[in-house]
Scaffold this motif. Structure first.
Motif, PDB file in Angstrom:
ATOM      1  N   PRO A   1       0.907  -1.253  -0.122  1.00  0.00           N
ATOM      2  CA  PRO A   1      -0.194  -0.058  -0.007  1.00  0.00           C
ATOM      3  C   PRO A   1       0.920   1.419   0.009  1.00  0.00           C
TER       4      PRO A   1
ATOM      5  N   ILE B   1       1.794   5.174  -2.044  1.00  0.00           N
ATOM      6  CA  ILE B   1       0.926   6.217  -2.784  1.00  0.00           C
ATOM      7  C   ILE B   1       0.845   5.975  -4.426  1.00  0.00           C
TER       8      ILE B   1
ATOM      9  N   GLU C   1       4.327  12.567   8.979  1.00  0.00           N
ATOM     10  CA  GLU C   1       3.618  11.788   8.170  1.00  0.00           C
ATOM     11  C   GLU C   1       2.766  10.803   8.953  1.00  0.00           C
TER      12      GLU C   1
ATOM     13  N   MET D   1       2.969   4.930   7.423  1.00  0.00           N
ATOM     14  CA  MET D   1       4.374   4.854   7.015  1.00  0.00           C
ATOM     15  C   MET D   1       4.462   3.743   5.913  1.00  0.00           C
TER      16      MET D   1
ATOM     17  N   SER E   1       6.713   6.560   0.901  1.00  0.00           N
ATOM     18  CA  SER E   1       6.409   8.101   1.060  1.00  0.00           C
ATOM     19  C   SER E   1       7.148   8.885   1.595  1.00  0.00           C
TER      20      SER E   1
ATOM     21  N   ILE F   1       4.462   7.832  11.583  1.00  0.00           N
ATOM     22  CA  ILE F   1       3.646   6.917  12.448  1.00  0.00           C
ATOM     23  C   ILE F   1       3.047   5.713  11.662  1.00  0.00           C
TER      24      ILE F   1
ATOM     25  N   GLY G   1       2.687   3.011  17.016  1.00  0.00           N
ATOM     26  CA  GLY G   1       1.551   2.851  17.791  1.00  0.00           C
ATOM     27  C   GLY G   1      -0.021   3.311  16.941  1.00  0.00           C
TER      28      GLY G   1
ATOM     29  N   ALA H   1      -2.293   5.847  15.525  1.00  0.00           N
ATOM     30  CA  ALA H   1      -1.705   7.463  15.355  1.00  0.00           C
ATOM     31  C   ALA H   1      -2.688   8.499  16.408  1.00  0.00           C
ATOM     32  N   GLU H   2      -3.963   7.774  16.641  1.00  0.00           N
ATOM     33  CA  GLU H   2      -5.047   8.901  17.262  1.00  0.00           C
ATOM     34  C   GLU H   2      -4.320   8.792  18.784  1.00  0.00           C
TER      35      GLU H   2
HETATM   36  C1  LIG Z   1      -1.615   3.346   2.831  1.00  0.00           C
HETATM   37  S1  LIG Z   1      -0.545   2.741   3.741  1.00  0.00           S
HETATM   38  C2  LIG Z   1       0.621   4.183   3.957  1.00  0.00           C
HETATM   39  C3  LIG Z   1       1.412   4.273   2.718  1.00  0.00           C
HETATM   40  C4  LIG Z   1       2.660   5.144   2.850  1.00  0.00           C
HETATM   41  N1  LIG Z   1       2.264   6.569   3.213  1.00  0.00           N
HETATM   42  C5  LIG Z   1       3.445   5.170   1.392  1.00  0.00           C
HETATM   43  O1  LIG Z   1       2.823   5.605   0.378  1.00  0.00           O
HETATM   44  O2  LIG Z   1       4.546   4.583   1.485  1.00  0.00           O
HETATM   45  C6  LIG Z   1      -1.131   3.023   5.491  1.00  0.00           C
HETATM   46  C7  LIG Z   1      -0.487   2.571   6.853  1.00  0.00           C
HETATM   47  O3  LIG Z   1      -1.292   3.031   7.726  1.00  0.00           O
HETATM   48  C8  LIG Z   1      -1.219   2.155   8.719  1.00  0.00           C
HETATM   49  N2  LIG Z   1      -2.233   2.682   9.856  1.00  0.00           N
HETATM   50  C9  LIG Z   1      -3.516   2.206   9.707  1.00  0.00           C
HETATM   51  N3  LIG Z   1      -4.438   2.597  10.630  1.00  0.00           N
HETATM   52  C10 LIG Z   1      -3.539   3.310  11.453  1.00  0.00           C
HETATM   53  C11 LIG Z   1      -3.489   3.735  12.689  1.00  0.00           C
HETATM   54  N4  LIG Z   1      -4.814   3.817  13.311  1.00  0.00           N
HETATM   55  N5  LIG Z   1      -2.533   4.286  13.492  1.00  0.00           N
HETATM   56  C12 LIG Z   1      -1.221   4.235  12.821  1.00  0.00           C
HETATM   57  N6  LIG Z   1      -1.104   3.550  11.707  1.00  0.00           N
HETATM   58  C13 LIG Z   1      -2.075   3.008  10.685  1.00  0.00           C
HETATM   59  C14 LIG Z   1      -1.135   0.942   8.154  1.00  0.00           C
HETATM   60  O4  LIG Z   1      -0.492   0.005   9.259  1.00  0.00           O
HETATM   61  C15 LIG Z   1      -0.642   1.149   6.920  1.00  0.00           C
HETATM   62  O5  LIG Z   1       0.919   0.765   6.737  1.00  0.00           O
END
Ligand SMILES: C[S@@+](CC[C@H](N)C(=O)[O-])C[C@H]1O[C@@H](n2cnc3c(N)ncnc32)[C@H](O)[C@@H]1O
Length: 216
Positions: free
Chosen positions: A36, A38, A60, A63, A68, A85, A113, A115-116
């Motif tokens: 997953p 961008i 961010e 991650m 990204s 995060i 952890g 994010a919230e």
């Molecule tokens: C779409 S991916 C991020 C892609 C990244 N930004 C990139 O483009 O390389 C979403 C990420 O958010 C994390 N995630 C989902 N819900 C989360 C939360 N509540 N707190 C922290 N991380 C979370 C997931 O583990 C996943 O790795």
């Protein structure tokens, strides 16, 4: 699925360059393995906005394998830093490796952890914030992001149009997707109507919101 006709998204995809070098290899591998990260057109948009903001501090949320984050490090000013995060240990291990490969490990702080919870504990200032996790929680992340974003700074939120579902009527949405539909609508209404913000919702990737904090 693209939000615009296939012929247009194919044209845009062909004309815009992909990343080069080690970052390009990670990008290609991630698309190949359906990791997953961008869309390339979102990366292009980030590049333009980051060149304009010239950030020293980036946050961010989401991650994954660090694509990204590594990409955005390329736009940090000298001595700049990026905080990212994520909550999944498997992603964190992969991202650590990738940050080393890209030579950006000293520019990045990983926070592990939900994010919230992590955001509630943070009290730093950022020039640029990229939201890319837990789409149903953007409305929860927003007050923390606005608290930490400097005046004039930007928030970019990815995947806000949810394959177009966000524009459908609530009753037409399958039950299991209703909460995220309601919360994303709340998020888009908030950023569109807050007089302290200037925002735009774009049909790039799966929908991107760009939000500028005009006033504290
Ligand atoms: C779409 S991916 C991020 C892609 C990244 N930004 C990139 O483009 O390389 C979403 C990420 O958010 C994390 N995630 C989902 N819900 C989360 C939360 N509540 N707190 C922290 N991380 C979370 C997931 O583990 C996943 O790795």
């Amino acid at each position: 699925m693209s939000l615009i006709p296939d012929y247009l998204s194919e044209y845009i995809d062909d004309i815009q360059p992909y990343c080069k070098g080690a970052l390009g290899e990670l990008q290609a591998q991630a698309y190949e393995e359906n990791l997953p990260i961008i869309h390339n057109d979102v990366a292009r948009l980030l590049a333009v906005l980051l060149e304009m903001v010239q950030p020293k501090r980036i946050l961010e949320i989401g991650m994954a394998v660090g694509f990204s984050a590594s990409f955005m490090c390329g736009y940090l000013q000298k001595g700049g830093h990026l905080v990212t995060i994520d909550r999944y240990p498997i992603m964190i291990e992969a991202a650590k490796e990738n940050f080393k490969k890209m030579g950006v490990e000293d520019m990045v702080t990983m926070k592990i952890g939900h994010a919230e919870e992590v955001l509630a504990e943070m009290d730093d200032e950022f020039d640029f914030i990229f939201m890319d996790a837990a789409k149903g929680k953007y409305i929860e992340f927003l007050p923390h992001c606005l608290r930490m974003l400097r005046k004039g700074g930007l928030i970019v939120a990815d995947d806000v149009l949810q394959d177009g579902r966000v524009a459908q009527k609530y009753e037409e949405i399958p039950r299991r997707q209703r909460t995220i539909h309601k919360r994303m609508n709340e998020f888009l209404e908030t950023i569109s109507n807050d007089p302290k913000l200037t925002s735009s919702i774009l049909t790039i990737g799966d929908g991107v919101a760009v939000i500028r904090k005009r006033e504290d």
